[in-house]
Enzyme design. Structure first.
Site, mmCIF file in Angstrom:
data_model
loop_
_atom_site.group_PDB
_atom_site.id
_atom_site.type_symbol
_atom_site.label_atom_id
_atom_site.label_comp_id
_atom_site.label_asym_id
_atom_site.label_seq_id
_atom_site.Cartn_x
_atom_site.Cartn_y
_atom_site.Cartn_z
ATOM 1 N N ASP A 84 0.848 -1.196 0.000
ATOM 2 C CA ASP A 84 0.000 0.000 0.000
ATOM 3 C C ASP A 84 0.885 1.248 0.000
ATOM 4 O O ASP A 84 2.114 1.143 -0.006
ATOM 5 C CB ASP A 84 -0.972 -0.005 1.207
ATOM 6 C CG ASP A 84 -2.296 0.671 0.852
ATOM 7 O OD1 ASP A 84 -2.263 1.803 0.342
ATOM 8 O OD2 ASP A 84 -3.360 0.068 1.081
ATOM 9 N N HIS A 98 -2.541 3.063 -4.730
ATOM 10 C CA HIS A 98 -1.993 2.590 -3.458
ATOM 11 C C HIS A 98 -0.590 2.009 -3.641
ATOM 12 O O HIS A 98 -0.246 0.995 -3.025
ATOM 13 C CB HIS A 98 -2.932 1.553 -2.816
ATOM 14 C CG HIS A 98 -4.205 2.148 -2.292
ATOM 15 N ND1 HIS A 98 -4.299 2.783 -1.081
ATOM 16 C CD2 HIS A 98 -5.447 2.220 -2.835
ATOM 17 C CE1 HIS A 98 -5.546 3.209 -0.889
ATOM 18 N NE2 HIS A 98 -6.259 2.888 -1.945
ATOM 19 N N GLU A 152 -9.577 2.782 -5.716
ATOM 20 C CA GLU A 152 -9.121 4.128 -5.365
ATOM 21 C C GLU A 152 -7.849 4.545 -6.107
ATOM 22 O O GLU A 152 -6.848 4.871 -5.483
ATOM 23 C CB GLU A 152 -8.891 4.211 -3.851
ATOM 24 C CG GLU A 152 -10.158 3.944 -3.057
ATOM 25 C CD GLU A 152 -9.942 4.011 -1.540
ATOM 26 O OE1 GLU A 152 -10.849 4.475 -0.860
ATOM 27 O OE2 GLU A 152 -8.867 3.580 -1.062
ATOM 28 N N TRP A 210 -17.000 -3.815 -2.361
ATOM 29 C CA TRP A 210 -16.736 -3.132 -1.080
ATOM 30 C C TRP A 210 -17.517 -1.841 -0.925
ATOM 31 O O TRP A 210 -17.897 -1.470 0.169
ATOM 32 C CB TRP A 210 -15.233 -2.879 -0.891
ATOM 33 C CG TRP A 210 -14.638 -1.764 -1.713
ATOM 34 C CD1 TRP A 210 -14.187 -1.839 -2.999
ATOM 35 C CD2 TRP A 210 -14.406 -0.409 -1.299
ATOM 36 N NE1 TRP A 210 -13.702 -0.620 -3.414
ATOM 37 C CE2 TRP A 210 -13.814 0.266 -2.388
ATOM 38 C CE3 TRP A 210 -14.626 0.297 -0.104
ATOM 39 C CZ2 TRP A 210 -13.447 1.619 -2.342
ATOM 40 C CZ3 TRP A 210 -14.263 1.633 -0.046
ATOM 41 C CH2 TRP A 210 -13.682 2.286 -1.145
ATOM 42 N N PHE A 218 -14.822 -3.831 9.611
ATOM 43 C CA PHE A 218 -14.675 -3.930 11.058
ATOM 44 C C PHE A 218 -13.708 -2.886 11.630
ATOM 45 O O PHE A 218 -13.388 -2.916 12.815
ATOM 46 C CB PHE A 218 -14.285 -5.363 11.460
ATOM 47 C CG PHE A 218 -15.394 -6.380 11.224
ATOM 48 C CD1 PHE A 218 -16.642 -5.988 10.758
ATOM 49 C CD2 PHE A 218 -15.185 -7.728 11.488
ATOM 50 C CE1 PHE A 218 -17.673 -6.910 10.547
ATOM 51 C CE2 PHE A 218 -16.201 -8.667 11.287
ATOM 52 C CZ PHE A 218 -17.433 -8.257 10.810
#
Ligand code: ACM
Ligand code: ZN
Length: 343
Positions: free
Chosen positions: A50, A111, A175, A242, A268
């Site tokens: 990332d 990322h 993204e 997602w 979470f």
């Protein structure tokens, strides 16, 4: 005295771990795997690369870990960590013994800042940077216009593939802003050669090429739902929904296998209570245990034929605001129990 008739509803029963934002040592990963196997959860999606950290040793590109695995925190301290290939093998074998398959993720084309800090020629402008020191979405991404980017990605895949015996290979895909591509000669040349009208098609171009490379290695591409953007996604690609359930519904209609991991039910890193004053800081959101238990992953808007493409369910634990293993455990328990029921 009794006979028990019991079987899981879904073949893919997963969780995602993010050691990039805050590193999780091998001992912690193993402890998580042990706990997951008790819940009959059988996939760990290991998010290994990332913007804020590159976490897997790649022998051909040593700077990925000498440079990419370290970042300077706001207080001046250094956050670091990566898994050697030997450690990866150890974790994969430990997981196998617990009936858990590790799904590795090599994130692209966004990322990628930790890798770009190590090898600046991976970006469009080639500027020297550092692994990203704040959270959020980074504008500097891999350049799909240059052949050297593909050579790099394929080399990294070639080193990762032998470490992970499972079929699925996650390539991220979420993204990834396209502003840099619009300003890049190599990207614009690629668009012209391919006859593309918009930069989104460069994203599909990259995904398609990488998918072919993975197929040659016997692997199946899986990515976040943005891989549907730009069109022409090969139906062998698996889609992880997602941004709610919409991407998964669309993907199932297009005959892609789908893993449901909607941020509306299964993130979470979101708060478990409304009493956020008395909680450790979290990224936001509100997903109490009841909401997780109540999640029905099979969208009623799909026909029975289309529903067959929903092959799994996963919860994700992003760790921007989760600096320690004990806090990670606090966030997933007891929500993992509810997740296991849904799966
Ligand atoms: C994601 O949460 N950006 C996949
Ligand atoms: Zn470019």
């Amino acid at each position: 005295a009794v006979s028990i008739n019991d079987a899981p509803r879904f073949t893919y029963r997963g969780v995602m771990l993010d050691p990039c934002r805050h590193f999780l040592p091998v001992s912690a990963v193993k402890e998580e795997i042990e706990r997951l196997s008790a819940y009959k959860i059988n996939r760990v999606h290991w998010h290994l690369t990332d913007d804020q950290g590159w976490r897997i040793e790649i022998k051909k590109y040593p700077k990925l870990t000498t440079i990419g695995s370290q970042r300077v925190e706001g207080d001046g301290s250094i956050h670091r960590g990566f898994y050697t290939q030997e450690e990866v093998r150890e974790v994969v074998a430990f997981a196998k013994a617990h009936h858990v398959e590790i799904v590795p993720e090599l994130e692209m084309p966004g990322h990628g800042m930790a890798a770009i800090a190590a090898y600046p020629w991976l970006s469009c402008q080639g500027e020297q940077m550092t692994p990203r020191i704040i959270w959020g979405v980074e504008d500097v991404v891999f350049c799909p216009g240059k052949e050297t980017t593909f050579r790099f990605l394929e080399d990294v895949i070639d080193e990762m593939v032998p470490l992970f015996p499972g079929k699925l290979f996650h390539i991220g895909g979420d993204e990834s802003p396209r502003g840099e591509w619009a300003k890049c000669d190599s990207c614009q040349t690629r668009m012209k050669t391919q006859g593309y009208k918009k930069e989104a098609q460069l994203q599909s171009y990259l995904i398609a090429r990488i998918s072919k490379h993975l197929a040659k290695k016997g692997k199946q591409l899986i990515g976040w739902d943005e891989i549907l953007e730009g069109g022409d996604l090969d139906t062998t690609a698996v889609v992880m929904s997602w941004r709610g359930e919409g991407g998964g519904i669309e993907a199932a209609k297009q005959k892609h296998d789908v893993i449901m991991t909607p941020n509306t039910y299964l993130y979470f890193d979101y708060y478990q209570t409304k009493d956020t004053e008395n909680e450790p800081l979290a990224i936001g959101g509100y997903l109490p245990l009841e909401r997780v238990y109540g999640y029905e992953p099979m969208p009623s808007s799909l026909t029975p034929e289309e529903q067959k493409y929903i092959i799994g369910v996963q919860a994700n634990l992003w760790t921007e605001y989760i600096p320690t293993f004990s806090q990670a455990q606090y966030m997933v328990l007891p929500r993992w129990a509810a997740l296991a029921e849904v799966q």
